[in-house]
Scaffold this active site. Structure first.
Site, PDB file in Angstrom:
ATOM      1  N   THR A  93       0.871  -1.176   0.000  1.00 24.36           N
ATOM      2  CA  THR A  93       0.000   0.000   0.000  1.00 24.36           C
ATOM      3  C   THR A  93       0.908   1.225   0.000  1.00 24.36           C
ATOM      4  OG1 THR A  93      -1.801  -1.111   1.157  1.00 24.36           O
ATOM      5  CG2 THR A  93      -1.747   1.297   1.261  1.00 24.36           C
ATOM      6  N   LYS A 168      -7.300   1.595  -3.153  1.00 27.10           N
ATOM      7  CA  LYS A 168      -6.964   1.205  -1.777  1.00 27.10           C
ATOM      8  C   LYS A 168      -7.137   2.394  -0.834  1.00 27.10           C
ATOM      9  CE  LYS A 168      -5.504  -1.227   1.697  1.00 27.10           C
ATOM     10  NZ  LYS A 168      -4.218  -1.949   1.771  1.00 27.10           N
ATOM     11  N   LYS A 236       0.061   5.434   8.453  1.00 24.70           N
ATOM     12  CA  LYS A 236       0.823   5.555   7.208  1.00 24.70           C
ATOM     13  C   LYS A 236      -0.129   5.632   6.022  1.00 24.70           C
ATOM     14  CE  LYS A 236       2.091   2.142   4.886  1.00 24.70           C
ATOM     15  NZ  LYS A 236       1.660   1.390   3.669  1.00 24.70           N
TER      16      LYS A 236
END
Length: 283
Positions: A93, A168, A236
């Site tokens: 990701t 995502k 993150k």
């Protein structure tokens, strides 16, 4: 088909195992070589102490590392050592910007690239039930999909390079809001003197139902937070979402607030708690 898998964290380790179980010739690499040795011993595949060694001669290279910095470093080493005509599939990701940069870098060496972040967490990886959202060229995706299906229940091409990472981001934005709402609802039920488990039994049969409720509701009531995806990683991911929103003009007021709420959990020492630990702010 000869496959290399780079990165054996909580996601990559079982994903590489599924590839081996499906009969692919798999060689793995991990920064901590002992982890790669353990994987090879468990699954019967090979391992190499360097990225270049792992990808040498591979038809397809899969990778799943930590963040943009790790991605660009490891992918750069892989692209430099991969054979012409091979395919690099990245399950990290990361930002769409990094995905597009790697697409161009790979193309310059006649290497195909797909950004393919996953959703489903550690349990999904272990069960081979991940959702994979991809960005790249259709012909390359068609070639890579049967391989990714080894550990996925759904593998979808979302558009050109970067589209997988953007999808995502949507996933993480939605999760952040859902977990905060579930935290508030359960905390409210507790303050109201209701039986939290009974509440979950009832409302999970109606419009409030969600994956988070079904899979994390009862553990949240027990204040158990050892179920995979950590707060550090969620922050993150949300940082990536907020950075992209600043670029494209999207407004993410709730996501920005929940990101700060996760910061509060970090201050409480909950860096490695799973994302459902947001309820601790309400205790």
């Amino acid at each position: 088909m000869k496959i290399a898998f780079l990165g054996l964290g909580v996601m990559g380790y079982p994903m590489a195992g599924h590839l081996k179980a499906k009969g692919f010739d798999v060689t793995v690499y991990n920064r901590t070589t002992a982890k790669a040795e353990a994987w090879a011993k468990q699954h019967g595949g090979g391992f190499r102490p360097s990225v270049a060694g792992a990808v040498a001669g591979a038809d397809m290279v899969m990778m799943c590392v930590g963040n943009d910095h790790d991605l660009l470093e490891v992918a750069g080493q892989a692209i430099a050592a991969m054979k012409s005509g091979a395919t690099l599939v990245d399950h990290t990701t990361a930002s769409a910007e990094s995905a597009r940069a790697l697409f161009a870098q790979a193309a310059a060496r006649d290497i195909a690239f797909i950004d393919a972040p996953v959703s489903g967490g550690q349990v999904g990886a272990e069960k081979g039930q991940l959702t994979v959202m991809c960005g790249g060229e259709e012909a390359v995706f068609a070639k890579a999909k049967p391989v990714m299906d080894s550990y996925a229940k759904a593998t979808t091409l979302m558009g050109e390079s970067g589209a997988g990472q953007l999808t995502k981001m949507v996933n993480q934005i939605c999760i952040a809001g859902l977990v905060q709402a579930l935290s508030e609802g359960l905390a409210f039920a507790e303050k109201a003197g209701l039986d939290g488990n009974l509440v979950l039994d009832v409302i999970s049969k109606g419009a409030a139902q969600s994956w988070q409720m079904e899979n994390r509701g009862r553990t949240m009531l027990k204040r158990e937070f050892n179920f995979g995806f950590a707060v550090d990683w969620m922050r993150k991911d949300l940082s990536i979402c907020l950075d992209e929103a600043r670029r494209n003009g999207a407004r993410l007021p709730l996501t920005a607030v929940v990101d700060q709420f996760y910061g509060d959990i970090q201050k409480k020492g909950g860096n490695r708690f799973d994302t459902s630990s947001l309820i601790l702010r309400l205790d």
